[in-house]
Write a protein that holds these residues in place. Structure first.
Motif, PDB file in Angstrom:
ATOM      1  N   ALA A 137       0.666  -1.151   0.117  1.00 21.73           N
ATOM      2  CA  ALA A 137      -0.041  -0.013   0.069  1.00 21.73           C
ATOM      3  C   ALA A 137       0.711   1.267  -0.065  1.00 21.73           C
ATOM      4  N   ARG A 138       0.354   2.104  -0.810  1.00 17.85           N
ATOM      5  CA  ARG A 138       1.166   3.500  -0.798  1.00 17.85           C
ATOM      6  C   ARG A 138       0.000   4.669  -0.959  1.00 17.85           C
ATOM      7  N   PRO A 139       0.213   5.623  -0.086  1.00 19.59           N
ATOM      8  CA  PRO A 139      -0.959   6.873  -0.292  1.00 19.59           C
ATOM      9  C   PRO A 139      -1.021   7.394  -1.576  1.00 19.59           C
ATOM     10  N   ALA A 140      -2.268   7.698  -1.885  1.00 14.18           N
ATOM     11  CA  ALA A 140      -2.214   8.308  -3.137  1.00 14.18           C
ATOM     12  C   ALA A 140      -1.934   9.751  -3.246  1.00 14.18           C
ATOM     13  N   GLY A 141      -1.523  10.220  -4.337  1.00 11.80           N
ATOM     14  CA  GLY A 141      -1.113  11.843  -4.434  1.00 11.80           C
ATOM     15  C   GLY A 141      -0.021  12.015  -5.233  1.00 11.80           C
ATOM     16  N   PRO A 142       0.180  13.202  -5.607  1.00 10.27           N
ATOM     17  CA  PRO A 142       1.205  13.571  -6.496  1.00 10.27           C
ATOM     18  C   PRO A 142       2.592  12.877  -6.456  1.00 10.27           C
ATOM     19  N   GLY A 143       2.993  12.292  -7.364  1.00  9.31           N
ATOM     20  CA  GLY A 143       4.359  11.808  -7.417  1.00  9.31           C
ATOM     21  C   GLY A 143       4.378  10.409  -7.041  1.00  9.31           C
ATOM     22  N   THR A 144       3.236   9.705  -6.656  1.00  7.01           N
ATOM     23  CA  THR A 144       3.106   8.457  -6.247  1.00  7.01           C
ATOM     24  C   THR A 144       3.569   7.352  -7.385  1.00  7.01           C
ATOM     25  N   ARG A 145       4.420   6.585  -6.952  1.00  6.99           N
ATOM     26  CA  ARG A 145       4.854   5.531  -7.778  1.00  6.99           C
ATOM     27  C   ARG A 145       4.517   4.075  -7.197  1.00  6.99           C
TER      28      ARG A 145
END
Length: 525
Positions: A517-525
């Motif tokens: 899991a990764r937080p959504a947002g600008p620059g997320t890869r």
């Protein structure tokens, strides 16, 4: 439980650089070759000073490594004759298979090759006729040879196979009790008369009794037991009714589901899981009790063979090898059956007795595998194994002699369309660590410290401090595959029953692990 059907196979096989290269050809064309086209193997070199031993191999189906009375995995299980084999011979404590599935494992036993080399990767397709079985070498060296029991490389065939002077077998999995298919005895259809374990033992003993004793012999007794659905002999039915069963510590759903691959959690609710086993409400404890009752006739069979050899005065000069073709889970990790790279699936009982070759009450700790059977038995026959085998001669280990031996075992299992709940698995198993890599699905891999965690309950794949071990074992896995021609994936033709169902009121699909899991947002890869 088996639902295979007959089919052909059109797979192109690349040459693997083995002792007898397979080249590039259509499986169908090879299978259709005239019997006379099969080449007789060249004579093998003799080992200096080696006496050709009489050999008896007893192969069982789905016998897990700890289902032996002297190991006390379950307090009620009894195997007095197998216990005797261990006490009077060698217990290979870490014996394993390179593929935990009936046909691939059996092909490895007879050829000394990995599944990606002999190309028998499921239970639905026959072995390539261009390959050589180790009994052919014994026959070429003057042995009398007999095969009695389950062949099961290809779902339907029971025809006599190369390397055997005497043949008794049945189609596919066979049946514990008489069925219309009956037996194939030297090419003749013969009715099955009674309980299969007893009847196969009777055939084996009749062949032994009919021998003149002028030449060394190989008897390969291959039991149907203890394959599911377990059916004990009538005299053993109910023997363990109500006996206390110790459930596996890893059977319950994990408190931290993210530590276990999603596919393992999803398999709980499937044909091979504890929530919906064989699409039924099967009770695991009762299932194991029937397994133990079915094993009793196998144990008696071993005793009858030893008694016969003793009466003939050849017991101590005969090499007896007892082994299973793969393990079997009874709830570990929430699973049943085999196929996986977990210990319950890949480990097998392996016992050997021959006081003239090695001392009694010996325990071998090195990892010995099904691919070692062919070169070991060739050595017992006084023959030098051909080049290109994946396995090695384990006799020096049994004799307590220093010998170079593998530090890691390669494991492989290829996804079956029939049982889609288990993915393609590759693993490296060392004495301490086991690394398991999955192919073709969106999931995590596994790493276990077998010394600290023999139950494989704590997956260390994301554990800080283990990154270098994961990288090293991943590299070793691919090095071992590349060295043995195993970097391509076999694709067998679709065939047979498909176990696709889930219980509507059972466990839902598992979530992705938090590491994904990764937080959504600008620059997320």
């Amino acid at each position: 439980m088996s639902h295979e059907t007959s089919t052909d196979r059109r797979v192109l096989l690349a040459g693997l650089g083995l002792a007898a290269p397979m080249g590039l050809f259509s499986w169908d064309a090879a299978a259709a070759a005239a019997p006379g086209a099969r080449r007789r193997p060249a004579p093998l070199a003799r080992l200096a000073g080696a006496k050709p031993r009489n050999i008896v191999v007893i192969l069982t189906d789905d016998h897990r490594y700890d289902a032996l009375g002297f190991l006390k995995a379950q307090s009620f299980l009894e195997t007095p004759n197998l216990d005797r084999l261990a006490a009077e011979g060698v217990h290979f404590r870490n014996a394993m298979v390179t593929t935990a599935l009936c046909s691939p494992s059996r092909a490895s036993i007879f050829t000394g090759l990995y599944a990606h080399q002999h190309r028998v990767v499921d239970n639905n397709h026959a072995i390539d006729p261009a390959l050589t079985f180790f009994p052919e070498h014994l026959q070429r060296a003057g042995y009398e040879t007999a095969f009695v029991g389950k062949w099961h490389m290809g779902p339907e065939g029971d025809d006599p196979q190369p390397g055997f002077d005497h043949w008794v077998s049945f189609k596919g999995q066979g049946t514990y009790l008489p069925s219309p298919n009956g037996l194939n005895v030297d090419g003749r259809k013969v009715p099955q008369q009674g309980y299969i374990t007893d009847e196969l033992t009777d055939y084996a003993l009749r062949w032994l009794e009919g021998r003149t004793g002028e030449r060394p012999f190989l008897l390969f007794l291959s039991h149907k037991a203890v394959h599911s659905d377990f059916v004990p002999a009538a005299r053993h039915t109910g023997r363990y009714a109500g006996a206390p069963f110790r459930y596996p510590a890893t059977m319950a759903a994990p408190a931290n589901p993210g530590s276990r691959p999603r596919w393992v959690q999803d398999q709980r609710n499937s044909w091979h899981g504890v929530d919906f086993p064989y699409h039924s409400r099967l009770d695991i404890a009762e299932y194991y009790r029937r397994y133990a009752e079915t094993l009793l006739a196998v144990d008696e069979s071993a005793g009858r063979l030893m008694d016969h050899l003793e009466r003939r005065g050849v017991l101590d000069s005969t090499l007896i090898l007892y082994m299973g073709d793969n393990g079997f889970a009874f709830g570990e990790h929430g699973l049943i059956d085999k196929r996986t790279a977990y210990e319950e699936s890949i480990r097998i009982p392996m016992l050997a007795r021959c006081p003239e070759l090695f001392p009694t009450a010996t325990v071998v700790d090195q990892v010995v595998a099904n691919i070692d059977v062919a070169p070991t038995l060739l050595a017992a026959a006084g023959l030098q194994a051909p080049k290109g085998l994946a396995g090695a001669n384990a006799l020096p280990l049994a004799q307590g002699k220093p010998a170079p031996w593998r530090q890691a075992l390669l494991y492989e299992y290829y996804w079956e369309r029939n049982f889609p709940m288990t993915p393609t698995v590759h693993a490296v198993r060392e004495q301490r660590y086991k690394y398991i890599r999955y192919h073709g699905l969106w999931d995590i891999d596994e790493l276990y410290d077998l010394q600290a965690d023999p139950l494989e309950a704590e997956n260390l794949i994301f554990s800080p401090g283990h990154e270098a071990i994961v990288k090293q074992l991943n590299g070793k896995l691919f090095d071992m595959l590349a060295a043995s021609g195993g970097t391509d994936m076999p694709l067998p033709r679709d065939a047979g029953f498909r176990a696709m169902l889930r219980r509507a009121d059972g466990a839902a699909q598992a979530p992705f692990p938090p590491e994904f899991a990764r937080p959504a947002g600008p620059g997320t890869r």
